[in-house]
Design an enzyme around this catalytic site. Structure first.
Site, short mmCIF file in Angstrom:
data_model
loop_
_atom_site.label_atom_id
_atom_site.label_comp_id
_atom_site.label_asym_id
_atom_site.label_seq_id
_atom_site.Cartn_x
_atom_site.Cartn_y
_atom_site.Cartn_z
N LEU A 240 0.82 -1.21 0.00
CA LEU A 240 0.00 0.00 0.00
C LEU A 240 0.85 1.26 0.00
O LEU A 240 0.55 2.21 -0.72
CB LEU A 240 -0.92 0.00 1.22
CG LEU A 240 -2.14 -0.92 1.15
CD1 LEU A 240 -2.76 -1.06 2.53
CD2 LEU A 240 -3.16 -0.38 0.16
N ASP B 160 10.95 3.94 4.46
CA ASP B 160 10.84 2.51 4.69
C ASP B 160 12.09 2.05 5.43
O ASP B 160 13.21 2.31 4.98
CB ASP B 160 10.69 1.72 3.40
CG ASP B 160 10.08 0.34 3.64
OD1 ASP B 160 8.89 0.16 3.35
OD2 ASP B 160 10.80 -0.53 4.15
N TYR C 12 -2.40 -6.84 16.68
CA TYR C 12 -2.66 -6.01 15.50
C TYR C 12 -4.02 -5.32 15.61
O TYR C 12 -4.15 -4.12 15.32
CB TYR C 12 -2.60 -6.90 14.27
CG TYR C 12 -2.90 -6.24 12.95
CD1 TYR C 12 -1.97 -5.39 12.35
CD2 TYR C 12 -4.10 -6.48 12.29
CE1 TYR C 12 -2.24 -4.79 11.13
CE2 TYR C 12 -4.37 -5.90 11.07
CZ TYR C 12 -3.43 -5.05 10.49
OH TYR C 12 -3.70 -4.47 9.28
N LYS D 102 -4.65 -1.29 15.71
CA LYS D 102 -5.43 -0.63 14.67
C LYS D 102 -6.67 0.07 15.25
O LYS D 102 -7.10 1.11 14.73
CB LYS D 102 -5.84 -1.64 13.61
CG LYS D 102 -4.67 -2.13 12.75
CD LYS D 102 -3.94 -0.98 12.07
CE LYS D 102 -2.97 -1.45 11.01
NZ LYS D 102 -2.22 -0.31 10.40
#
Length: 303
Positions: free
Chosen positions: A19, A38, A171, A175
């Site tokens: 993404l 990155d 996770y 999120k």
């Protein structure tokens, strides 16, 4: 290159693959100058000797765009601060921050150890907070100096943060935290010309390659619904001045679908105006549940 983001400077974290790479390339195609961040780690967050940020920068240059690579760890104060500094030193401004970096360490809850919990919350939640903090501090200073920005922040949540996902307690928690961070940031930072929104995308990336491995373009339409490039147009629009007035929102996006998520809102309510007994509270709760809409199923749990 001219487009909806012509002249803007955009930072995208975790932009070496998936993404993030799609977002960086789409912003460049829309006229933005892009800082491609990155760290260059594997799917589980361990070091990868072949950092992909430079490859994405080369792709953008080959297409006629402008970009620079940034390889610091944005889940550290120094790394997040250098992200903002790189944009300012290279291009003289910062307009949009896309928080996208992340990795997975999936375990069922009873097998999930503290290191795996901490590592995932660190990169997802702290990795959103610190770049947002440092970018917002810059934009606040600009506002106080009489240069009110048209700043944009796009955070990356997930359906796991909205509904939960089996084997992904760490996770999912991170999120969900990103959504709450988005709402608070939007409320606090609006006075400084900063809009903050979040997306909950579904696309084929390294983190979802097994989930969507069999979902490819159909021969009839040629449309690959799980391609990460499908998510980027909404992100580019949110990162542009065209999205003026849109803040504190969460968008679910997948393939050709965009959904505005409406979040937690009060449902059926009962008020005794006095203290309940446990039996009364239980009876009342069951009646309210009969009136309420059922929650969506946790990912991986079936319908």
């Amino acid at each position: 290159m001219n487009g909806i983001c012509d002249g803007r400077v955009v930072v995208v974290t975790g932009a070496g693959r998936g993404l993030g790479r799609a977002h960086a390339r789409a912003f460049a195609a829309a006229g933005a100058r892009v800082v491609v961040n990155d760290l260059g780690v594997g799917l589980d967050g361990t070091p990868d000797p072949n950092s992909p940020a430079a490859r994405v920068v080369a792709e953008i240059h080959a297409a006629g765009g402008e970009a620079i690579a940034h390889g610091a760890d944005i889940a550290t104060t120094a790394g997040a601060a250098s992200l903002v500094t790189t944009a300012l030193d290279t291009y003289g401004r910062l307009d949009t921050l896309v928080n996208n970096a992340g990795f997975l360490r999936d375990r069922m809850l009873v097998n999930l150890d503290e290191d795996d919990w901490d590592a995932v919350l660190r990169v997802h939640l702290r990795g959103h907070f610190l770049p947002l903090k440092h970018a917002a501090a810059h934009w606040r200073a600009e506002t106080k100096a009489g240069r009110r920005p048209e700043a944009r922040v796009i955070n990356t949540s997930s359906g796991a943060g909205l509904l939960g996902s089996l084997g992904q307690a760490n996770y999912s928690a991170a999120k969900a935290g990103i959504i709450a961070l988005t709402l608070v940031a939007a409320a606090e930072l609006h006075r400084y010309g900063i809009q903050v929104n979040a997306i909950a995308p579904a696309a084929r990336t390294r983190m979802t390659q097994h989930t969507f491995a069999d979902t490819m373009a159909t021969p009839e339409s040629g449309f690959d619904a799980m391609a990460p490039e499908n998510v980027s147009p909404l992100v580019v629009w949110l990162g542009s001045t065209a999205s003026a007035g849109v803040t504190g929102r969460v968008f679910e996006t997948e393939g050709g679908r965009i959904t505005v998520m409406e979040g937690w809102r009060p449902g059926p309510t009962a008020d005794k105006a006095a203290r309940w007994t446990p039996e009364e509270a239980g009876e009342t709760a069951r009646k309210l549940l009969e009136e309420a809409d059922p929650p969506g199923p946790v990912y991986g749990a079936g319908s």
